[in-house]
Write an enzyme that holds these catalytic residues in place. Sequence first.
Site, short mmCIF file in Angstrom:
data_model
loop_
_atom_site.label_atom_id
_atom_site.label_comp_id
_atom_site.label_asym_id
_atom_site.label_seq_id
_atom_site.Cartn_x
_atom_site.Cartn_y
_atom_site.Cartn_z
N TYR A 169 0.84 -1.21 0.00
CA TYR A 169 0.00 0.00 0.00
C TYR A 169 0.87 1.26 0.00
O TYR A 169 0.65 2.19 -0.79
CB TYR A 169 -0.89 -0.05 1.24
CG TYR A 169 -1.86 1.09 1.39
CD1 TYR A 169 -3.02 1.17 0.61
CD2 TYR A 169 -1.65 2.09 2.35
CE1 TYR A 169 -3.93 2.21 0.77
CE2 TYR A 169 -2.55 3.13 2.52
CZ TYR A 169 -3.69 3.19 1.73
OH TYR A 169 -4.58 4.22 1.90
N LYS A 212 1.14 4.15 -2.89
CA LYS A 212 0.82 5.56 -2.63
C LYS A 212 2.03 6.47 -2.92
O LYS A 212 1.87 7.60 -3.37
CB LYS A 212 0.33 5.74 -1.19
CG LYS A 212 -1.00 5.03 -0.90
CD LYS A 212 -2.14 5.57 -1.76
CE LYS A 212 -3.49 5.05 -1.34
NZ LYS A 212 -4.59 5.60 -2.16
#
Length: 247
Positions: free
Chosen positions: A155, A159
């Site tokens: 994740y 990002k």
Amino acid sequence: MDLNGKVALVTGGSRGIGKAIALKLASLGAKVVINYSSSDVKAKEVVEEIKGLGSDALAVKANVAKMDETKNLIEKAIEKFEKVDILVNNAGITRDNLLMRMSEEEWDSVFNVNMKGTFNVTKSLIRSMIKQKNCSIINIASVVGITGNAGQSNYSASKAGIIGFTKSIAKEVAKKNVRVNAIAPGFIETAMTDELSDKVKDEYMKNIPLKRLGKPEDIANTVAFLASDMSSYITGQVIVVDGGMIV
Ligand code: NAI
């Protein structure tokens, strides 16, 4: 702030932060295309809420990780409202695990939605935005894309990738007056963070100087600013909205 005459597309707009963004932009006068991937009912509810605010909306089901579905989403949006001035790449997922235990599927699924999805939607819309000029793209990143987070290597990397993508595209399209910025939310109360235990939430609270968890509306207000002419001299930036958590 006035978004009358503007058309916005919000990916993952049927719940959580995406829903708050869609409602905020509509309350400022924008027509809104709500993209969603699963719940027809929730998407329709947001459309009705927007109509109740006196604006217009369209819900389009599409998995943004798939280019063919994304192209169909953009076609439907332009067919209905003729243009898109504001793109909010909000759709995102987590599949947390320590790297030692992380499966290839957990890595790929997060990258396919968060990073590839942002690419697919932006790529499918960029030509029309360049022709149109005076457009704003807002990518929803995360503070963990800046700081990293144990258990979230997939994740956080996705990002961080969105931040690099934001800055690169900002440089590519600035001369056409298309602005591209990212927002890095901290801890925002939504279904995504509901999964966390109270113990984990308490730990986060200790590190938030403003002493409250974020609300979807905190992010929606920042999106509204970046979508409007109030931010007309801002591009290629990452605005952290986290109550001071990573200061
Ligand atoms: P959420 O899980 O409530 O909403 C995510 C939305 O994305 C849902 O509407 C979901 O249907 C949609 N979505 C997921 N996969 C999709 C796909 N393949 N195609 C189209 N739509 C898809 O999560 P939340 O909290 O509202 O998150 C919104 C964004 O904010 C995400 O990008 C998330 O990573 C980011 N964010 C959230 C934080 C938080 O604390 N809640 C913190 C930092 C960033």
